[in-house]
Scaffold this motif. Structure first.
Motif, PDB file in Angstrom:
ATOM      1  N   VAL A  51       0.847  -1.198   0.000  1.00  0.00           N
ATOM      2  CA  VAL A  51       0.000   0.000   0.000  1.00  0.00           C
ATOM      3  C   VAL A  51       0.881   1.247   0.000  1.00  0.00           C
ATOM      4  CG1 VAL A  51      -1.754   1.295   1.279  1.00  0.00           C
ATOM      5  CG2 VAL A  51      -1.942  -1.188   1.078  1.00  0.00           C
ATOM      6  N   GLY A  52       1.996   1.214   0.711  1.00  0.00           N
ATOM      7  CA  GLY A  52       2.927   2.343   0.702  1.00  0.00           C
ATOM      8  C   GLY A  52       3.491   2.617  -0.680  1.00  0.00           C
ATOM      9  N   ARG A  53       3.688   1.564  -1.486  1.00  0.00           N
ATOM     10  CA  ARG A  53       4.190   1.744  -2.856  1.00  0.00           C
ATOM     11  C   ARG A  53       3.089   2.221  -3.805  1.00  0.00           C
ATOM     12  NH1 ARG A  53       6.841  -3.375  -2.070  1.00  0.00           N
ATOM     13  NH2 ARG A  53       5.271  -4.251  -3.448  1.00  0.00           N
ATOM     14  N   ILE A  54       1.851   1.846  -3.538  1.00  0.00           N
ATOM     15  CA  ILE A  54       0.739   2.240  -4.409  1.00  0.00           C
ATOM     16  C   ILE A  54       0.473   3.736  -4.302  1.00  0.00           C
ATOM     17  CG2 ILE A  54      -1.761   2.045  -4.732  1.00  0.00           C
ATOM     18  CD1 ILE A  54      -1.514  -0.892  -3.837  1.00  0.00           C
ATOM     19  N   LEU A  55       0.516   4.266  -3.101  1.00  0.00           N
ATOM     20  CA  LEU A  55       0.143   5.659  -2.852  1.00  0.00           C
ATOM     21  C   LEU A  55       1.318   6.601  -3.106  1.00  0.00           C
ATOM     22  CD1 LEU A  55      -1.881   5.075   0.414  1.00  0.00           C
ATOM     23  CD2 LEU A  55      -2.797   5.630  -1.843  1.00  0.00           C
ATOM     24  N   PRO A  56       1.040   7.868  -3.416  1.00  0.00           N
ATOM     25  CA  PRO A  56       2.117   8.856  -3.585  1.00  0.00           C
ATOM     26  C   PRO A  56       2.910   9.036  -2.288  1.00  0.00           C
ATOM     27  CG  PRO A  56       0.027   9.729  -4.397  1.00  0.00           C
ATOM     28  CD  PRO A  56      -0.277   8.449  -3.703  1.00  0.00           C
ATOM     29  N   ASP A  57       4.127   9.545  -2.410  1.00  0.00           N
ATOM     30  CA  ASP A  57       5.008   9.709  -1.245  1.00  0.00           C
ATOM     31  C   ASP A  57       4.456  10.674  -0.202  1.00  0.00           C
ATOM     32  OD1 ASP A  57       6.810   7.928  -2.314  1.00  0.00           O
ATOM     33  OD2 ASP A  57       8.049   9.483  -3.241  1.00  0.00           O
ATOM     34  N   ASN A  58       3.639  11.638  -0.611  1.00  0.00           N
ATOM     35  CA  ASN A  58       3.134  12.632   0.345  1.00  0.00           C
ATOM     36  C   ASN A  58       1.810  12.213   0.990  1.00  0.00           C
ATOM     37  OD1 ASN A  58       1.614  12.962  -2.009  1.00  0.00           O
ATOM     38  ND2 ASN A  58       1.327  15.143  -1.646  1.00  0.00           N
TER      39      ASN A  58
END
Length: 149
Positions: A101-108
């Motif tokens: 999920v951390g990789r799917i979403l934008p860094d911010n």
């Protein structure tokens, strides 16, 4: 008009000379003032921000959709079905789900995934705009909450 008849000037040139014209530096100065005022007003008022929850809801929906269509790591029809199968399956997949999920979403964007068997992600701070997506499975609901970091 006697001068006109003798050919020293045409009727059109007499009319042009009689009209007042603005000097070019005055026109350029007026345009420069309008341009500068437009820039100043743009900075002073700023650009209106879109409704933050609409974009956040879209991020949450995208993450949920990807999880519902992604193949499982071990067994099950999809990654979501694998995670939602049981408490043991959730514990086994907890770290992988957090990373995915951390990789799917934008860094911010920060997130929290909630299932009947546990949670992954970050604790949501108070008083922040949150986007939400919920997917219903036969083993319960999985809810993804996202917010700007």
């Amino acid at each position: 008009m006697a001068d006109v008849a003798e050919g020293s000037a045409t009727p059109h040139s007499v009319e042009r000379d009689a009209r007042a014209q603005l000097p070019m530096p005055a026109v350029e100065g007026a345009l420069a003032v309008v341009l500068v005022l437009g820039v100043v007003v743009g900075f002073a008022l700023g650009v209106p921000q879109p409704n933050g929850t609409q974009q956040l809801d879209a991020y949450a929906e995208d993450a949920a959709t990807i999880l519902t269509q992604e193949p499982p790591r071990h067994r099950g029809g999809t990654r979501l079905a694998e995670v939602m199968e049981s408490a043991d399956a959730f514990e086994r997949e907890r770290a992988a789900l957090d990373r995915r999920v951390g990789r799917i979403l934008p860094d911010n964007v920060m997130f929290r995934v909630e299932t009947p068997y546990g949670r992954v992600g970050h604790r949501k701070p108070a008083r922040v705009a949150v986007g939400t997506a919920t997917v219903t499975t036969r083993h319960g609901d999985l809810t993804i909450r996202v917010w700007y970091a």
